[in-house]
Scaffold this motif. Structure first.
Motif, PDB file in Angstrom:
ATOM      1  N   MET A   1      11.833 -69.089 -10.259  1.00 52.73           N
ATOM      2  CA  MET A   1      10.609 -68.952 -11.053  1.00 52.73           C
ATOM      3  C   MET A   1       9.523 -68.374 -10.145  1.00 52.73           C
ATOM      4  SD  MET A   1      11.113 -69.623 -14.157  1.00 52.73           S
ATOM      5  CE  MET A   1       9.462 -69.701 -14.787  1.00 52.73           C
ATOM      6  N   VAL A   2       8.936 -67.297 -10.596  1.00 50.96           N
ATOM      7  CA  VAL A   2       7.892 -66.598  -9.842  1.00 50.96           C
ATOM      8  C   VAL A   2       6.701 -66.369 -10.757  1.00 50.96           C
ATOM      9  CG1 VAL A   2       7.309 -64.437  -8.669  1.00 50.96           C
ATOM     10  CG2 VAL A   2       9.533 -65.496  -8.285  1.00 50.96           C
ATOM     11  N   ASP A   3       5.503 -66.607 -10.245  1.00 50.04           N
ATOM     12  CA  ASP A   3       4.271 -66.279 -10.970  1.00 50.04           C
ATOM     13  C   ASP A   3       3.985 -64.811 -10.694  1.00 50.04           C
ATOM     14  OD1 ASP A   3       1.907 -66.298 -12.341  1.00 50.04           O
ATOM     15  OD2 ASP A   3       0.803 -67.414 -10.815  1.00 50.04           O
ATOM     16  N   LEU A   4       4.308 -63.945 -11.652  1.00 52.82           N
ATOM     17  CA  LEU A   4       4.134 -62.510 -11.470  1.00 52.82           C
ATOM     18  C   LEU A   4       2.669 -62.120 -11.423  1.00 52.82           C
ATOM     19  CD1 LEU A   4       6.799 -61.143 -13.983  1.00 52.82           C
ATOM     20  CD2 LEU A   4       7.029 -61.435 -11.508  1.00 52.82           C
ATOM     21  N   CYS A   5       2.339 -61.191 -10.556  1.00 52.86           N
ATOM     22  CA  CYS A   5       0.973 -60.664 -10.404  1.00 52.86           C
ATOM     23  C   CYS A   5       1.043 -59.147 -10.268  1.00 52.86           C
ATOM     24  CB  CYS A   5       0.308 -61.262  -9.177  1.00 52.86           C
ATOM     25  SG  CYS A   5       0.207 -63.043  -9.191  1.00 52.86           S
ATOM     26  N   LEU A   6       1.610 -58.482 -11.271  1.00 50.84           N
ATOM     27  CA  LEU A   6       1.834 -57.032 -11.189  1.00 50.84           C
ATOM     28  C   LEU A   6       0.681 -56.207 -11.757  1.00 50.84           C
ATOM     29  CD1 LEU A   6       5.607 -56.982 -12.126  1.00 50.84           C
ATOM     30  CD2 LEU A   6       4.591 -56.759  -9.867  1.00 50.84           C
ATOM     31  N   ASP A   7      -0.301 -56.833 -12.351  1.00 49.68           N
ATOM     32  CA  ASP A   7      -1.445 -56.077 -12.915  1.00 49.68           C
ATOM     33  C   ASP A   7      -2.450 -55.735 -11.853  1.00 49.68           C
ATOM     34  OD1 ASP A   7      -0.406 -56.076 -15.413  1.00 49.68           O
ATOM     35  OD2 ASP A   7      -1.592 -57.757 -16.132  1.00 49.68           O
TER      36      ASP A   7
ATOM     37  N   LYS B   1       2.748 -60.405 -15.821  1.00 50.02           N
ATOM     38  CA  LYS B   1       1.918 -61.529 -15.400  1.00 50.02           C
ATOM     39  C   LYS B   1       2.495 -62.841 -15.890  1.00 50.02           C
ATOM     40  CE  LYS B   1      -2.736 -60.936 -14.484  1.00 50.02           C
ATOM     41  NZ  LYS B   1      -4.078 -60.673 -14.784  1.00 50.02           N
ATOM     42  N   GLY B   2       2.312 -63.895 -15.094  1.00 50.19           N
ATOM     43  CA  GLY B   2       2.729 -65.230 -15.506  1.00 50.19           C
ATOM     44  C   GLY B   2       4.116 -65.603 -15.020  1.00 50.19           C
ATOM     45  N   PRO B   3       4.580 -66.800 -15.388  1.00 45.15           N
ATOM     46  CA  PRO B   3       5.872 -67.310 -14.940  1.00 45.15           C
ATOM     47  C   PRO B   3       7.041 -66.479 -15.478  1.00 45.15           C
ATOM     48  CG  PRO B   3       4.547 -69.067 -15.904  1.00 45.15           C
ATOM     49  CD  PRO B   3       3.847 -67.786 -16.190  1.00 45.15           C
TER      50      PRO B   3
ATOM     51  N   GLU C   1       5.181 -69.455  -1.832  1.00 48.91           N
ATOM     52  CA  GLU C   1       5.412 -68.356  -0.901  1.00 48.91           C
ATOM     53  C   GLU C   1       5.185 -66.998  -1.579  1.00 48.91           C
ATOM     54  OE1 GLU C   1       8.606 -68.158   2.596  1.00 48.91           O
ATOM     55  OE2 GLU C   1       9.442 -68.378   0.608  1.00 48.91           O
ATOM     56  N   VAL C   2       4.656 -66.033  -0.842  1.00 54.22           N
ATOM     57  CA  VAL C   2       4.462 -64.679  -1.353  1.00 54.22           C
ATOM     58  C   VAL C   2       5.839 -64.039  -1.530  1.00 54.22           C
ATOM     59  CG1 VAL C   2       3.555 -62.388  -0.819  1.00 54.22           C
ATOM     60  CG2 VAL C   2       2.217 -64.429  -0.279  1.00 54.22           C
ATOM     61  N   VAL C   3       6.035 -63.367  -2.684  1.00 52.69           N
ATOM     62  CA  VAL C   3       7.317 -62.761  -3.015  1.00 52.69           C
ATOM     63  C   VAL C   3       7.155 -61.246  -3.128  1.00 52.69           C
ATOM     64  CG1 VAL C   3       9.139 -62.709  -4.753  1.00 52.69           C
ATOM     65  CG2 VAL C   3       8.023 -64.850  -4.225  1.00 52.69           C
ATOM     66  N   LEU C   4       8.118 -60.517  -2.552  1.00 49.42           N
ATOM     67  CA  LEU C   4       8.099 -59.052  -2.536  1.00 49.42           C
ATOM     68  C   LEU C   4       9.329 -58.476  -3.213  1.00 49.42           C
ATOM     69  CD1 LEU C   4       7.443 -58.608   1.281  1.00 49.42           C
ATOM     70  CD2 LEU C   4       5.738 -58.610  -0.527  1.00 49.42           C
ATOM     71  N   ALA C   5       9.258 -57.196  -3.566  1.00 48.95           N
ATOM     72  CA  ALA C   5      10.437 -56.477  -4.025  1.00 48.95           C
ATOM     73  C   ALA C   5      11.356 -56.287  -2.824  1.00 48.95           C
ATOM     74  CB  ALA C   5      10.035 -55.129  -4.607  1.00 48.95           C
ATOM     75  N   SER C   6      12.637 -56.534  -3.021  1.00 46.41           N
ATOM     76  CA  SER C   6      13.615 -56.389  -1.943  1.00 46.41           C
ATOM     77  C   SER C   6      13.882 -54.915  -1.657  1.00 46.41           C
ATOM     78  CB  SER C   6      14.926 -57.075  -2.332  1.00 46.41           C
ATOM     79  OG  SER C   6      15.923 -56.830  -1.379  1.00 46.41           O
ATOM     80  N   THR C   7      14.036 -54.588  -0.398  1.00 48.26           N
ATOM     81  CA  THR C   7      14.420 -53.222  -0.025  1.00 48.26           C
ATOM     82  C   THR C   7      15.933 -53.129   0.180  1.00 48.26           C
ATOM     83  OG1 THR C   7      14.005 -53.712   2.306  1.00 48.26           O
ATOM     84  CG2 THR C   7      12.200 -52.708   1.056  1.00 48.26           C
ATOM     85  N   ALA C   8      16.625 -54.276   0.179  1.00 47.39           N
ATOM     86  CA  ALA C   8      18.063 -54.295   0.411  1.00 47.39           C
ATOM     87  C   ALA C   8      18.877 -54.437  -0.875  1.00 47.39           C
ATOM     88  CB  ALA C   8      18.422 -55.432   1.364  1.00 47.39           C
ATOM     89  N   THR C   9      18.342 -55.164  -1.874  1.00 47.93           N
ATOM     90  CA  THR C   9      19.060 -55.410  -3.126  1.00 47.93           C
ATOM     91  C   THR C   9      18.216 -54.943  -4.298  1.00 47.93           C
ATOM     92  OG1 THR C   9      20.061 -57.385  -2.126  1.00 47.93           O
ATOM     93  CG2 THR C   9      20.197 -57.178  -4.521  1.00 47.93           C
TER      94      THR C   9
ATOM     95  N   ILE D   1       4.961 -58.772  -5.509  1.00 46.99           N
ATOM     96  CA  ILE D   1       5.399 -59.141  -6.854  1.00 46.99           C
ATOM     97  C   ILE D   1       4.622 -60.337  -7.384  1.00 46.99           C
ATOM     98  CG2 ILE D   1       7.354 -59.968  -8.235  1.00 46.99           C
ATOM     99  CD1 ILE D   1       7.659 -57.086  -7.361  1.00 46.99           C
ATOM    100  N   GLY D   2       4.475 -61.380  -6.554  1.00 45.61           N
ATOM    101  CA  GLY D   2       3.790 -62.592  -6.989  1.00 45.61           C
ATOM    102  C   GLY D   2       4.012 -63.728  -6.014  1.00 45.61           C
ATOM    103  N   PHE D   3       4.035 -64.966  -6.562  1.00 44.86           N
ATOM    104  CA  PHE D   3       4.186 -66.170  -5.748  1.00 44.86           C
ATOM    105  C   PHE D   3       5.305 -67.038  -6.306  1.00 44.86           C
ATOM    106  CE2 PHE D   3      -0.211 -64.839  -5.500  1.00 44.86           C
ATOM    107  CZ  PHE D   3      -0.435 -64.850  -4.128  1.00 44.86           C
ATOM    108  N   GLY D   4       6.107 -67.623  -5.416  1.00 46.46           N
ATOM    109  CA  GLY D   4       7.155 -68.538  -5.838  1.00 46.46           C
ATOM    110  C   GLY D   4       6.547 -69.768  -6.494  1.00 46.46           C
TER     111      GLY D   4
END
Length: 75
Positions: free
Chosen positions: A69-75, A7-9, A23-31, A55-58
């Motif tokens: 920098m991404v605000d993680l929201c993994l909880d 969680k957090g930056p 922007e919404v950020v996802l885990a990459s399926t390519a890398t 994963i979170g938001f840019g």
């Protein structure tokens, strides 16, 4: 020993696509270990709606390959 942040930056590796602030950020399926933005009209966008790979938001715009920098929201 492991440092695990859920969680957090956080600085995360981007997978070849520019990350835009808010922007919404996802885990990459390519890398492995990278994140990518969820672009409307793509399979990635559909997976966000299903709650997959989220994963979170840019927090700031970033280059296509590097770290963002991404605000993680993994909880």
């Amino acid at each position: 020993y492991i440092w695990l942040q859920t969680k957090g930056p956080a600085s995360v590796f981007t997978g070849g696509t520019v990350i835009v602030s808010g922007e919404v950020v996802l885990a990459s399926t390519a890398t492995a270990g990278a994140v990518v933005p969820a672009l409307a009209g793509t399979a990635a966008y559909a997976s966000v709606k299903a709650g997959l790979n989220f994963i979170g938001f840019g927090m700031a715009s970033a280059f296509a390959v590097g770290y963002a920098m991404v605000d993680l929201c993994l909880d």
